[in-house]
Design a protein around this motif. Structure first.
Motif, PDB file in Angstrom:
ATOM      1  N   LYS A 134       0.824  -1.200   0.000  1.00 25.39           N
ATOM      2  CA  LYS A 134       0.000   0.000   0.000  1.00 25.39           C
ATOM      3  C   LYS A 134       0.867   1.263   0.000  1.00 25.39           C
ATOM      4  CE  LYS A 134      -3.960   2.117   2.353  1.00 25.39           C
ATOM      5  NZ  LYS A 134      -3.531   3.485   2.045  1.00 25.39           N
ATOM      6  N   TYR A 135       0.507   2.181  -0.890  1.00 21.74           N
ATOM      7  CA  TYR A 135       1.206   3.458  -0.985  1.00 21.74           C
ATOM      8  C   TYR A 135       0.457   4.526  -0.191  1.00 21.74           C
ATOM      9  CZ  TYR A 135       2.837   7.871  -3.012  1.00 21.74           C
ATOM     10  OH  TYR A 135       3.326   9.142  -3.191  1.00 21.74           O
ATOM     11  N   ASN A 136       1.206   5.243   0.652  1.00 26.61           N
ATOM     12  CA  ASN A 136       0.632   6.385   1.365  1.00 26.61           C
ATOM     13  C   ASN A 136       1.181   7.680   0.779  1.00 26.61           C
ATOM     14  OD1 ASN A 136      -1.005   4.885   3.227  1.00 26.61           O
ATOM     15  ND2 ASN A 136       0.859   4.327   4.325  1.00 26.61           N
ATOM     16  N   ASP A 137       2.475   7.940   1.068  1.00 30.25           N
ATOM     17  CA  ASP A 137       3.078   9.154   0.504  1.00 30.25           C
ATOM     18  C   ASP A 137       4.585   9.056   0.342  1.00 30.25           C
ATOM     19  OD1 ASP A 137       3.897   9.231   3.131  1.00 30.25           O
ATOM     20  OD2 ASP A 137       2.625  10.925   3.689  1.00 30.25           O
ATOM     21  N   ASN A 138       5.156   7.884   0.668  1.00 32.48           N
ATOM     22  CA  ASN A 138       6.609   7.698   0.588  1.00 32.48           C
ATOM     23  C   ASN A 138       6.934   6.858  -0.649  1.00 32.48           C
ATOM     24  OD1 ASN A 138       9.333   7.093   0.914  1.00 32.48           O
ATOM     25  ND2 ASN A 138       9.178   6.889   3.138  1.00 32.48           N
ATOM     26  N   LEU A 143       8.465   1.909  -3.619  1.00 27.51           N
ATOM     27  CA  LEU A 143       9.139   1.204  -4.707  1.00 27.51           C
ATOM     28  C   LEU A 143      10.231   0.279  -4.191  1.00 27.51           C
ATOM     29  CD1 LEU A 143       9.423   4.164  -7.253  1.00 27.51           C
ATOM     30  CD2 LEU A 143       7.776   2.276  -7.286  1.00 27.51           C
ATOM     31  N   ALA A 144      10.908   0.705  -3.124  1.00 28.37           N
ATOM     32  CA  ALA A 144      11.967  -0.138  -2.539  1.00 28.37           C
ATOM     33  C   ALA A 144      11.383  -1.438  -1.988  1.00 28.37           C
ATOM     34  CB  ALA A 144      12.687   0.633  -1.433  1.00 28.37           C
ATOM     35  N   ILE A 145      10.221  -1.352  -1.351  1.00 25.84           N
ATOM     36  CA  ILE A 145       9.579  -2.555  -0.803  1.00 25.84           C
ATOM     37  C   ILE A 145       9.180  -3.501  -1.931  1.00 25.84           C
ATOM     38  CG2 ILE A 145       7.506  -3.388   0.391  1.00 25.84           C
ATOM     39  CD1 ILE A 145       7.686  -0.855   2.140  1.00 25.84           C
ATOM     40  N   ILE A 146       8.613  -2.947  -2.991  1.00 27.42           N
ATOM     41  CA  ILE A 146       8.226  -3.782  -4.137  1.00 27.42           C
ATOM     42  C   ILE A 146       9.443  -4.518  -4.688  1.00 27.42           C
ATOM     43  CG2 ILE A 146       7.428  -3.692  -6.536  1.00 27.42           C
ATOM     44  CD1 ILE A 146       5.598  -1.358  -5.663  1.00 27.42           C
ATOM     45  N   ASN A 147      10.533  -3.796  -4.868  1.00 23.96           N
ATOM     46  CA  ASN A 147      11.751  -4.413  -5.414  1.00 23.96           C
ATOM     47  C   ASN A 147      12.349  -5.425  -4.451  1.00 23.96           C
ATOM     48  OD1 ASN A 147      12.091  -3.205  -8.059  1.00 23.96           O
ATOM     49  ND2 ASN A 147      12.435  -1.264  -7.000  1.00 23.96           N
ATOM     50  N   LYS A 148      12.239  -5.155  -3.166  1.00 22.96           N
ATOM     51  CA  LYS A 148      12.793  -6.072  -2.171  1.00 22.96           C
ATOM     52  C   LYS A 148      12.042  -7.404  -2.180  1.00 22.96           C
ATOM     53  CE  LYS A 148      14.464  -6.002   2.602  1.00 22.96           C
ATOM     54  NZ  LYS A 148      15.870  -5.926   2.205  1.00 22.96           N
ATOM     55  N   ALA A 171       5.583   1.762 -10.284  1.00 22.86           N
ATOM     56  CA  ALA A 171       5.442   0.477  -9.608  1.00 22.86           C
ATOM     57  C   ALA A 171       5.168  -0.643 -10.602  1.00 22.86           C
ATOM     58  CB  ALA A 171       4.319   0.567  -8.573  1.00 22.86           C
ATOM     59  N   VAL A 172       4.311  -0.373 -11.565  1.00 23.17           N
ATOM     60  CA  VAL A 172       4.001  -1.362 -12.593  1.00 23.17           C
ATOM     61  C   VAL A 172       5.237  -1.674 -13.428  1.00 23.17           C
ATOM     62  CG1 VAL A 172       2.712  -1.700 -14.745  1.00 23.17           C
ATOM     63  CG2 VAL A 172       1.530  -0.865 -12.699  1.00 23.17           C
ATOM     64  N   ALA A 173       6.024  -0.642 -13.717  1.00 21.68           N
ATOM     65  CA  ALA A 173       7.264  -0.857 -14.478  1.00 21.68           C
ATOM     66  C   ALA A 173       8.236  -1.737 -13.702  1.00 21.68           C
ATOM     67  CB  ALA A 173       7.902   0.490 -14.813  1.00 21.68           C
ATOM     68  N   ALA A 174       8.271  -1.565 -12.381  1.00 25.11           N
ATOM     69  CA  ALA A 174       9.163  -2.383 -11.549  1.00 25.11           C
ATOM     70  C   ALA A 174       8.755  -3.851 -11.560  1.00 25.11           C
ATOM     71  CB  ALA A 174       9.165  -1.855 -10.117  1.00 25.11           C
ATOM     72  N   LEU A 175       7.463  -4.114 -11.817  1.00 25.44           N
ATOM     73  CA  LEU A 175       6.952  -5.485 -11.841  1.00 25.44           C
ATOM     74  C   LEU A 175       6.590  -5.915 -13.258  1.00 25.44           C
ATOM     75  CD1 LEU A 175       4.678  -5.329  -8.657  1.00 25.44           C
ATOM     76  CD2 LEU A 175       6.919  -6.416  -8.867  1.00 25.44           C
ATOM     77  N   ALA A 176       7.334  -5.408 -14.221  1.00 26.46           N
ATOM     78  CA  ALA A 176       7.058  -5.721 -15.627  1.00 26.46           C
ATOM     79  C   ALA A 176       7.018  -7.233 -15.849  1.00 26.46           C
ATOM     80  CB  ALA A 176       8.123  -5.084 -16.519  1.00 26.46           C
ATOM     81  N   GLY A 177       5.966  -7.696 -16.498  1.00 25.30           N
ATOM     82  CA  GLY A 177       5.818  -9.112 -16.803  1.00 25.30           C
ATOM     83  C   GLY A 177       5.186  -9.932 -15.702  1.00 25.30           C
ATOM     84  N   LEU A 178       4.970  -9.340 -14.513  1.00 22.72           N
ATOM     85  CA  LEU A 178       4.432 -10.090 -13.380  1.00 22.72           C
ATOM     86  C   LEU A 178       2.935  -9.863 -13.168  1.00 22.72           C
ATOM     87  CD1 LEU A 178       7.354  -9.705 -10.807  1.00 22.72           C
ATOM     88  CD2 LEU A 178       6.890 -11.565 -12.410  1.00 22.72           C
ATOM     89  N   LYS A 179       2.316  -9.025 -13.966  1.00 21.78           N
ATOM     90  CA  LYS A 179       0.874  -8.795 -13.973  1.00 21.78           C
ATOM     91  C   LYS A 179       0.284  -8.541 -12.579  1.00 21.78           C
ATOM     92  CE  LYS A 179      -1.916 -10.140 -16.956  1.00 21.78           C
ATOM     93  NZ  LYS A 179      -2.927 -10.852 -17.786  1.00 21.78           N
ATOM     94  N   PRO A 180       0.709  -7.469 -11.919  1.00 20.31           N
ATOM     95  CA  PRO A 180       0.126  -7.145 -10.618  1.00 20.31           C
ATOM     96  C   PRO A 180      -1.306  -6.638 -10.749  1.00 20.31           C
ATOM     97  CG  PRO A 180       1.537  -5.362 -11.349  1.00 20.31           C
ATOM     98  CD  PRO A 180       1.696  -6.471 -12.360  1.00 20.31           C
ATOM     99  N   VAL A 181      -2.042  -6.724  -9.653  1.00 22.77           N
ATOM    100  CA  VAL A 181      -3.338  -6.053  -9.544  1.00 22.77           C
ATOM    101  C   VAL A 181      -3.066  -4.638  -9.054  1.00 22.77           C
ATOM    102  CG1 VAL A 181      -5.569  -6.033  -8.359  1.00 22.77           C
ATOM    103  CG2 VAL A 181      -4.506  -8.218  -8.998  1.00 22.77           C
TER     104      VAL A 181
END
Length: 451
Positions: A134-138, A143-148, A171-181
């Motif tokens: 979940k994104y609030n304002d940081n 993005l760091a959490i998604i990549n981690k 965020a979607v670009a960081a998960l390219a090919g993984l089809k996030p919701v």
């Protein structure tokens, strides 16, 4: 509303060519109407007729594919409110919550927690299927959490809750090919959010202050020609959420309104607000009524054991027994001196006794004939499991080629069939096993000590 057989027949080529596998176009139409065959099975149907029939015979709830690889899941596609009406199709999934307010240690702890819960129950792997971030304002931490998570060895799909379209794109670009919701489309930003997900066909989560706002927002997104949607039914209170979840599903399935015919998302962690016991209770409620993806604060064995068992029970087709393949199973590396045990193909029986046999550490061959998918006593009373069945399957699978040992152990509750088994398996010594599966380790250890 689904078309009747006569409506379907009017759109067929009426050639009775039999290429669909049925003798007449009417017979084909009746099978399509009953849901037993797809419209596309007719090779001579006009494209416009196919399009019309496909739309009319599609489930009232859209089926979505999200995630990728081993973490690809189908969501939605339901046709009934209750399992006993027919069957439920695609089981709901659990997501562990992360947010950009978390520090690195907390993120690491949750990732490790996701790895811990990973076990098999009746042939199904039980684990947290999604990471919900979940994104609030940081933005940087988000993005760091998604990549981690992506760079860890956790296998999962992703749910991203972010209403800022620019951040969502990154965020979607960081998960390219993984089809996030991607959850975060509302009445004000839906056009920008469609631009984020449209190129990759990602599932877009729709939010609103109430059901009316949700409905009008969904209609606006559909009018913009995007229908890969998930509806966030989470309200301000448990009661609001419960009402939303039921109303959305009922309107779609009972009233046939496809604007609500999409899978749903429930933020159970938000509703529980840190109360672990309440979170388990609410997760159980929305597993039944009708959360497609349920976000929880974390997933421990204390939560997983009841939740996954509940889910598995609900999403088991009541018209089809849970069964395993009829064959000979090697347990604990058996050899030519190992005995043979025999039981039924009911999945719960199979996985219970295999666990107990493995716990004994005694090498065995487990012979599983076709017993109709019933439990031991039920199969016996139905004539599906007895001396003739066991003897016939022993010949069919050539059990004598597996072992030189001529001891076969039958279930203790069916001691009465011992003479019948002996008659059908000449040359074999029929041993009556224990009454309960939990007694198998002791029984097999004593057997091994005496042979």
């Amino acid at each position: 509303m689904a078309l009747k057989a006569l409506d379907i027949f009017k759109l067929t080529p009426k050639k009775n060519c039999k290429e669909c596998g049925f003798p007449t176009c009417m017979a084909f139409s009746m099978k399509v109407a009953s849901g037993a065959v797809e419209v596309s099975a007719c090779p001579k149907m006009a494209p416009e007729a196919l399009a019309k029939l496909a739309a009319a015979t599609a489930p009232p709830m859209k089926t979505l594919k999200v995630g990728a690889g081993e973490s690809e899941y189908e969501l939605g596609g339901e046709t009934v409110l209750f399992r006993h009406e027919k069957t439920l199709v695609n089981r709901n999934r659990y997501a562990v919550k992360f947010c950009d307010c978390m520090d690195e240690a907390a993120v690491d702890a949750k990732i490790e927690g996701m790895k811990v819960v990973n076990y098999e129950r009746i042939g199904e792997i039980m684990k947290p299927e999604f990471a919900y971030v979940k994104y609030n304002d940081n933005k940087d931490n988000f993005l760091a959490i998604i990549n981690k998570i992506k760079d860890s060895d956790v296998e999962c799909a992703y749910v991203l809750e972010v209403a800022d379209a620019d951040v969502a794109k990154e965020a979607v670009a960081a998960l390219a090919g993984l089809k996030p919701v991607v959850i975060g489309a509302d009445k004000d930003n839906f056009a920008a959010m469609i631009d984020v997900v449209k190129a990759d066909g990602l599932a877009l989560g729709v939010q609103g202050a109430n059901l009316e706002e949700l409905y009008t927002t969904v209609q606006a997104i559909e009018a913009a020609d995007y229908k890969e949607l998930i509806i966030d039914v989470t309200g301000e209170t448990v009661k609001d959420t419960y009402v939303n979840a039921i109303q959305v599903r009922r309107i779609a399935l009972k009233e046939g309104d496809r604007s609500f015919g999409y899978p749903s998302f429930v933020n159970v962690a938000k509703l529980a607000n840190g109360d672990a016991n309440l979170e388990i209770a609410l997760s159980s409620v929305f597993t039944v009524k009708y959360g497609t993806i349920l976000a929880v604060e974390d997933m421990t064995y204390a939560k997983a054991l009841p939740l996954y068992a509940l889910r598995q029970n609900i999403f088991t087709d009541p018209q089809k027994p849970m069964r395993v393949e009829a064959k000979v199973y090697p347990l604990n590396n058996p050899d030519k001196n190992s005995p043979v045990l025999c039981s039924v193909d009911f999945a719960l029986t199979y996985f219970t006794i295999t666990g107990d046999i493995e716990a004994s550490k005694v090498p065995c061959w487990l012979m599983i004939p076709d017993a109709g998918g019933y439990s031991v006593l039920t199969a016996w009373s139905a004539g599906k499991f007895g001396g003739s069945v066991i003897g016939a399957f022993a010949k069919e699978c050539n059990i004598e080629s597996y072992t030189d040992c001529r001891d076969i152990v039958i279930p203790g509750k069916l001691a009465v069939i011992k003479p019948d088994v002996a008659d059908n398996m000449p040359g074999w010594n029929v041993v009556v096993g224990p009454l309960e599966s939990m007694e198998l380790p002791k029984f097999l250890k004593e057997y091994a000590a005496n042979h």
